[in-house]
Design a protein around this motif. Structure first.
Motif, PDB file in Angstrom:
ATOM      1  N   ARG A 125       0.875  -1.174   0.000  1.00 38.76           N
ATOM      2  CA  ARG A 125       0.000   0.000   0.000  1.00 38.76           C
ATOM      3  C   ARG A 125       0.911   1.222   0.000  1.00 38.76           C
ATOM      4  O   ARG A 125       1.697   1.443   0.930  1.00 38.76           O
ATOM      5  N   ILE A 126       0.811   2.004  -1.065  1.00 38.65           N
ATOM      6  CA  ILE A 126       1.699   3.142  -1.271  1.00 38.65           C
ATOM      7  C   ILE A 126       0.881   4.417  -1.361  1.00 38.65           C
ATOM      8  O   ILE A 126      -0.050   4.514  -2.157  1.00 38.65           O
ATOM      9  N   VAL A 127       1.223   5.390  -0.531  1.00 32.16           N
ATOM     10  CA  VAL A 127       0.556   6.694  -0.541  1.00 32.16           C
ATOM     11  C   VAL A 127       1.529   7.703  -1.143  1.00 32.16           C
ATOM     12  O   VAL A 127       2.679   7.798  -0.711  1.00 32.16           O
ATOM     13  N   VAL A 128       1.070   8.448  -2.141  1.00 26.90           N
ATOM     14  CA  VAL A 128       1.917   9.433  -2.807  1.00 26.90           C
ATOM     15  C   VAL A 128       1.353  10.825  -2.550  1.00 26.90           C
ATOM     16  O   VAL A 128       0.235  11.145  -2.965  1.00 26.90           O
ATOM     17  N   LEU A 129       2.120  11.646  -1.847  1.00 25.37           N
ATOM     18  CA  LEU A 129       1.719  13.028  -1.592  1.00 25.37           C
ATOM     19  C   LEU A 129       2.189  13.882  -2.766  1.00 25.37           C
ATOM     20  O   LEU A 129       3.358  13.831  -3.149  1.00 25.37           O
ATOM     21  N   GLY A 130       1.280  14.664  -3.315  1.00 21.36           N
ATOM     22  CA  GLY A 130       1.606  15.391  -4.539  1.00 21.36           C
ATOM     23  C   GLY A 130       1.487  14.479  -5.741  1.00 21.36           C
ATOM     24  O   GLY A 130       2.260  14.571  -6.695  1.00 21.36           O
ATOM     25  N   GLY A 131       0.493  13.613  -5.700  1.00 21.12           N
ATOM     26  CA  GLY A 131       0.347  12.572  -6.719  1.00 21.12           C
ATOM     27  C   GLY A 131      -0.095  13.057  -8.082  1.00 21.12           C
ATOM     28  O   GLY A 131      -0.113  12.262  -9.032  1.00 21.12           O
ATOM     29  N   THR A 132      -0.447  14.329  -8.210  1.00 20.48           N
ATOM     30  CA  THR A 132      -0.847  14.848  -9.525  1.00 20.48           C
ATOM     31  C   THR A 132       0.256  15.681 -10.169  1.00 20.48           C
ATOM     32  O   THR A 132       0.101  16.168 -11.285  1.00 20.48           O
ATOM     33  N   GLY A 133       1.390  15.878  -9.470  1.00 28.90           N
ATOM     34  CA  GLY A 133       2.507  16.616 -10.037  1.00 28.90           C
ATOM     35  C   GLY A 133       3.312  15.752 -10.991  1.00 28.90           C
ATOM     36  O   GLY A 133       2.987  14.578 -11.227  1.00 28.90           O
ATOM     37  N   HIS A 138       0.334  -2.614  -7.174  1.00 28.02           N
ATOM     38  CA  HIS A 138       0.262  -2.125  -5.806  1.00 28.02           C
ATOM     39  C   HIS A 138      -1.048  -1.381  -5.552  1.00 28.02           C
ATOM     40  O   HIS A 138      -1.695  -0.895  -6.489  1.00 28.02           O
ATOM     41  N   GLU A 139      -1.404  -1.285  -4.288  1.00 32.54           N
ATOM     42  CA  GLU A 139      -2.549  -0.475  -3.883  1.00 32.54           C
ATOM     43  C   GLU A 139      -2.033   0.947  -3.707  1.00 32.54           C
ATOM     44  O   GLU A 139      -1.180   1.198  -2.856  1.00 32.54           O
ATOM     45  N   VAL A 140      -2.546   1.871  -4.496  1.00 32.33           N
ATOM     46  CA  VAL A 140      -1.956   3.211  -4.548  1.00 32.33           C
ATOM     47  C   VAL A 140      -2.993   4.277  -4.210  1.00 32.33           C
ATOM     48  O   VAL A 140      -4.113   4.271  -4.737  1.00 32.33           O
ATOM     49  N   VAL A 141      -2.592   5.186  -3.333  1.00 31.10           N
ATOM     50  CA  VAL A 141      -3.425   6.335  -2.975  1.00 31.10           C
ATOM     51  C   VAL A 141      -2.678   7.603  -3.376  1.00 31.10           C
ATOM     52  O   VAL A 141      -1.544   7.823  -2.955  1.00 31.10           O
ATOM     53  N   SER A 142      -3.297   8.413  -4.204  1.00 27.58           N
ATOM     54  CA  SER A 142      -2.725   9.677  -4.643  1.00 27.58           C
ATOM     55  C   SER A 142      -3.389  10.811  -3.879  1.00 27.58           C
ATOM     56  O   SER A 142      -4.609  10.975  -3.939  1.00 27.58           O
ATOM     57  N   VAL A 143      -2.584  11.591  -3.160  1.00 24.90           N
ATOM     58  CA  VAL A 143      -3.105  12.707  -2.370  1.00 24.90           C
ATOM     59  C   VAL A 143      -2.716  14.014  -3.060  1.00 24.90           C
ATOM     60  O   VAL A 143      -1.547  14.217  -3.406  1.00 24.90           O
ATOM     61  N   SER A 144      -3.689  14.897  -3.251  1.00 24.08           N
ATOM     62  CA  SER A 144      -3.413  16.182  -3.891  1.00 24.08           C
ATOM     63  C   SER A 144      -4.388  17.218  -3.375  1.00 24.08           C
ATOM     64  O   SER A 144      -5.457  16.895  -2.853  1.00 24.08           O
ATOM     65  N   ARG A 145      -4.003  18.487  -3.541  1.00 23.19           N
ATOM     66  CA  ARG A 145      -4.851  19.584  -3.069  1.00 23.19           C
ATOM     67  C   ARG A 145      -6.127  19.704  -3.898  1.00 23.19           C
ATOM     68  O   ARG A 145      -7.177  20.049  -3.389  1.00 23.19           O
ATOM     69  N   SER A 146      -6.019  19.432  -5.179  1.00 19.62           N
ATOM     70  CA  SER A 146      -7.180  19.542  -6.067  1.00 19.62           C
ATOM     71  C   SER A 146      -7.448  18.202  -6.728  1.00 19.62           C
ATOM     72  O   SER A 146      -6.554  17.345  -6.821  1.00 19.62           O
ATOM     73  N   GLY A 160      -7.022  16.796  -0.375  1.00 21.05           N
ATOM     74  CA  GLY A 160      -6.845  17.392   0.938  1.00 21.05           C
ATOM     75  C   GLY A 160      -5.494  18.056   1.054  1.00 21.05           C
ATOM     76  O   GLY A 160      -4.669  18.004   0.136  1.00 21.05           O
ATOM     77  N   SER A 161      -5.252  18.684   2.194  1.00 15.16           N
ATOM     78  CA  SER A 161      -4.021  19.420   2.420  1.00 15.16           C
ATOM     79  C   SER A 161      -3.028  18.599   3.230  1.00 15.16           C
ATOM     80  O   SER A 161      -3.365  18.087   4.312  1.00 15.16           O
ATOM     81  N   VAL A 162      -1.801  18.518   2.754  1.00 15.29           N
ATOM     82  CA  VAL A 162      -0.761  17.807   3.487  1.00 15.29           C
ATOM     83  C   VAL A 162      -0.296  18.612   4.702  1.00 15.29           C
ATOM     84  O   VAL A 162       0.457  18.099   5.538  1.00 15.29           O
ATOM     85  N   LEU A 163      -0.759  19.845   4.798  1.00 17.91           N
ATOM     86  CA  LEU A 163      -0.433  20.667   5.967  1.00 17.91           C
ATOM     87  C   LEU A 163      -1.404  20.408   7.109  1.00 17.91           C
ATOM     88  O   LEU A 163      -1.221  20.919   8.213  1.00 17.91           O
ATOM     89  N   ASP A 164      -2.418  19.614   6.850  1.00 19.48           N
ATOM     90  CA  ASP A 164      -3.400  19.226   7.860  1.00 19.48           C
ATOM     91  C   ASP A 164      -3.637  17.728   7.712  1.00 19.48           C
ATOM     92  O   ASP A 164      -4.648  17.302   7.160  1.00 19.48           O
ATOM     93  N   LEU A 165      -2.690  16.940   8.186  1.00 23.63           N
ATOM     94  CA  LEU A 165      -2.739  15.497   7.974  1.00 23.63           C
ATOM     95  C   LEU A 165      -3.972  14.861   8.601  1.00 23.63           C
ATOM     96  O   LEU A 165      -4.489  13.861   8.098  1.00 23.63           O
TER      97      LEU A 165
END
Length: 213
Positions: free
Chosen positions: A3-11, A26-34, A48-53
């Protein structure tokens, strides 16, 4: 399967990492602001915001690896270190590996130094390079309970020089990778191959490495 989480996954780097991880099952979660305009099929997208985990809920639960592909640009220009600090605090003492995408600036130009950053580095890229250097320093100061790796791309890396995925790259340790002609380059696809290889193989624990052709 991890299980892989990528912060900024749309960059640029993040999307390539998400795509490569999905392609390997793999099981993948992409985290992005938009919300992604062109989401990677097979990945879960979390906005969501990586500044507010805390606002991201249980996204990190059961994660084998969390990769920060955040860029110090736009409204994140001066916030990447804060985000990384929060991530380190949250994951210290867990079994989750933390991977951080840096820049070429912190790479050494020869064994023992100096850094590329200290060799007439372009002024317009210095802020971004300094954030990468400071991010590595932050990781190096963490407790041994945090398993992390930090990856420097080659000098030429970005959407302006996309290149092709070949499945090949060279690991230069802490020295920038150059080819026989002195060129330092890595495609987005092959950079992602290196990141997912590291997650799968675990060759670098609490250390950095460079990649290029």
């Amino acid at each position: 399967m991890a299980r892989i989480v990528v912060l900024g996954g749309t960059g640029y780097a993040g999307r390539h990492i998400v795509s490569e991880a999905v392609s390997r099952g793999h099981e993948v979660v992409s985290v992005s602001r938009s919300a992604p305009s062109n989401p990677v099929e097979g990945a879960q997208n979390v906005q969501g915001s990586v500044l507010d985990l805390a606002s991201l809920g249980d996204v990190f639960d059961g994660a084998d690896a969390v990769v920060s592909a955040l860029s110090p640009r736009g409204d994140m220009e001066n916030s990447v270190l804060d985000a990384l600090g929060g991530l380190v605090e949250k994951l210290s003492g867990t079994e989750t590996r933390v991977g951080v995408v840096g820049g070429a600036g912190g790479s050494l130009i020869a064994p023992g130094g100096p850094r590329l950053f200290d060799q007439g580095f372009p002024e317009e890229y210095k802020h971004e390079a300094q954030v990468g250097i400071d991010s590595l320093a932050l990781l190096e100061q963490t407790d041994d309970s945090l398993d992390w790796f930090f990856i420097h791309p080659a000098e030429v890396f970005g959407p302006w020089a996309e290149g092709e995925r070949t499945g090949h790259y060279r690991d230069g340790g802490d020295v920038i990778v150059r080819d026989a002609d002195g060129k330092s380059f890595i495609s987005g696809g092959d950079f992602a191959v290196a990141v997912i290889d590291e997650i799968e193989q675990g060759n670098h624990h609490r250390e950095r490495f460079t990649v290029g052709y």
